[in-house]
Design a protein around this motif. Structure first.
Motif, short mmCIF file in Angstrom:
data_model
loop_
_atom_site.label_atom_id
_atom_site.label_comp_id
_atom_site.label_asym_id
_atom_site.label_seq_id
_atom_site.Cartn_x
_atom_site.Cartn_y
_atom_site.Cartn_z
N GLN A 109 -16.50 -4.02 -1.20
CA GLN A 109 -15.06 -3.24 -1.42
C GLN A 109 -15.32 -2.24 -1.73
N GLN A 110 -16.02 -0.99 -1.52
CA GLN A 110 -16.04 0.08 -1.44
C GLN A 110 -16.10 0.75 0.33
N LYS A 111 -16.78 -0.29 1.37
CA LYS A 111 -17.25 -0.13 2.52
C LYS A 111 -15.65 -0.12 3.07
N TYR A 112 -14.90 -1.70 2.68
CA TYR A 112 -12.95 -1.27 3.06
C TYR A 112 -12.35 -1.16 1.71
N ALA A 113 -12.03 0.79 1.45
CA ALA A 113 -11.66 0.18 0.39
C ALA A 113 -10.41 1.12 0.64
N SER A 114 -9.41 1.28 2.02
CA SER A 114 -8.57 1.25 2.04
C SER A 114 -7.70 0.05 1.75
N ARG A 115 -6.05 0.29 1.18
CA ARG A 115 -5.30 -0.48 0.91
C ARG A 115 -4.64 -1.52 1.49
N ASP A 116 -4.90 -0.79 2.88
CA ASP A 116 -3.97 -1.12 4.57
C ASP A 116 -4.24 -2.50 4.65
N GLN A 117 -2.93 -3.43 5.16
CA GLN A 117 -3.13 -4.69 5.24
C GLN A 117 -4.45 -5.45 6.06
N GLU A 118 -4.83 -4.50 7.09
CA GLU A 118 -5.47 -4.51 7.57
C GLU A 118 -6.88 -4.91 7.15
N THR A 119 -7.31 -4.05 6.45
CA THR A 119 -8.71 -3.33 5.87
C THR A 119 -8.78 -4.40 4.98
N GLN A 120 -7.78 -4.65 4.05
CA GLN A 120 -7.44 -5.41 2.83
C GLN A 120 -7.91 -7.35 3.63
N ALA A 121 -7.34 -7.37 4.93
CA ALA A 121 -7.85 -8.95 5.46
C ALA A 121 -9.27 -8.74 5.66
N LYS A 122 -9.68 -7.82 6.22
CA LYS A 122 -11.16 -7.59 6.76
C LYS A 122 -12.24 -8.01 5.64
N LEU A 123 -11.61 -7.25 4.48
CA LEU A 123 -12.90 -7.63 3.00
C LEU A 123 -12.62 -9.02 3.04
N GLN A 124 -11.23 -9.33 2.81
CA GLN A 124 -11.04 -10.85 2.25
C GLN A 124 -12.21 -11.69 3.16
#
Length: 273
Positions: free
Chosen positions: A96-111
């Motif tokens: 979550q810290q690595k992919y902290a950005s709230r944009d759609q692409e980053t959240q998709a990577k986090l998931q």
């Protein structure tokens, strides 16, 4: 999306509890109608009567214990699943810290990374909740059978008139103590506590105590036995003291490996003669 799925799952469980708790009103007997009242509540009551041996209090105690024993494998599965999920929380937070950005692409990577992490460790984050779908209807049926069958609300057991509140508040106090013990022991095994958990640790015992002061002591007897069993079960299947010791030992082993790797990367200089 994961957050919303969890919310929907918990909302579904809560809806099930509310639905079954409110399912049917009034006393239950052999002339009652409806699947829930006639074939579940009624036969739960008959089973309690069959185990009473002339005393309804004994029947409530024995049947509560039997139901708890039958549900133990589900509880064990639930406990193991929840513990695995808890043990992954540090890695989840790192992602979550690595992919902290709230944009759609980053959240998709986090998931995607979170799903991969769960798969690598063979963990289903929802598996710990699924056994509740079986346990809750059974426990609610047991509760309602005591509440809605007149024969189970009557009779004497030790100093108790099972149709009236405990005049000495002994059962409400014991029920509150065991409720607190079971919830507190369960929360001790969590890596991180949160405000809602702390609130529930104190809210539930207070609620049980207040209800025990005002409802028939047959229900208080059920709460005492059920929560006492839950406390013992937690110590056997999810002992927080053992879990904390295992985690401390694992942390020490990790630190030792890190120190060994650090020494290997940075060997000490030879002392000058």
């Amino acid at each position: 999306m994961k957050k919303y799925n969890r919310i929907l799952l918990m909302a579904g469980l809560l809806s099930l509890v509310v639905l079954l708790s409110a399912c049917g009103t009034g006393d239950v007997d052999s002339n009652s109608t409806g699947i829930w009242s006639r074939y579940i509540i009624y036969y739960f009551g008959e089973a309690i009567k069959g185990l009473s041996f002339g005393n309804v209090g004994i029947g409530i105690i024995l049947f509560t214990i039997i139901i708890r024993v039958i549900l133990m494998p589900l509880m064990h599965f639930q406990t193991k699943s929840m513990r695995k999920t808890q043990d992954l929380q540090p890695k989840i937070k790192a992602l979550q810290q690595k992919y902290a950005s709230r944009d759609q692409e980053t959240q998709a990577k986090l998931q995607a990374e979170t799903k991969k992490l769960y798969a690598e460790h063979n963990v289903n984050p929802y598996a710990g909740c699924l056994p509740l779908l079986v346990q809750m209807p059974v426990m609610i049926a047991l509760y309602q059978s005591i509440l809605r069958i007149p024969a189970l609300r009557q009779g004497q057991f030790m100093w108790l008139d099972l149709s009236r509140p405990d005049p000495y508040f002994i059962l409400p106090i014991l029920a509150a103590i065991f409720t607190f013990a079971s919830t507190y022991l369960s929360s001790m095994s969590q890596l991180e506590s949160n405000p809602s958990t702390k609130i529930m640790n104190f809210f539930m015992p207070v609620m049980i105590f207040v209800m025990g002061m005002n409802l028939a002591s047959g229900l208080s007897l059920y709460w005492v036995v059920s929560n006492a069993f839950q406390t013992v079960q937690t110590l056997l299947l999810n002992n927080p003291f053992k879990i904390r010791q295992e985690r401390a030992e694992e942390a020490r082993r990790i630190k030792q490996r890190e120190r060994a790797l650090e020494k290997a990367r940075n060997p000490k200089k030879k002392r000058k003669k």
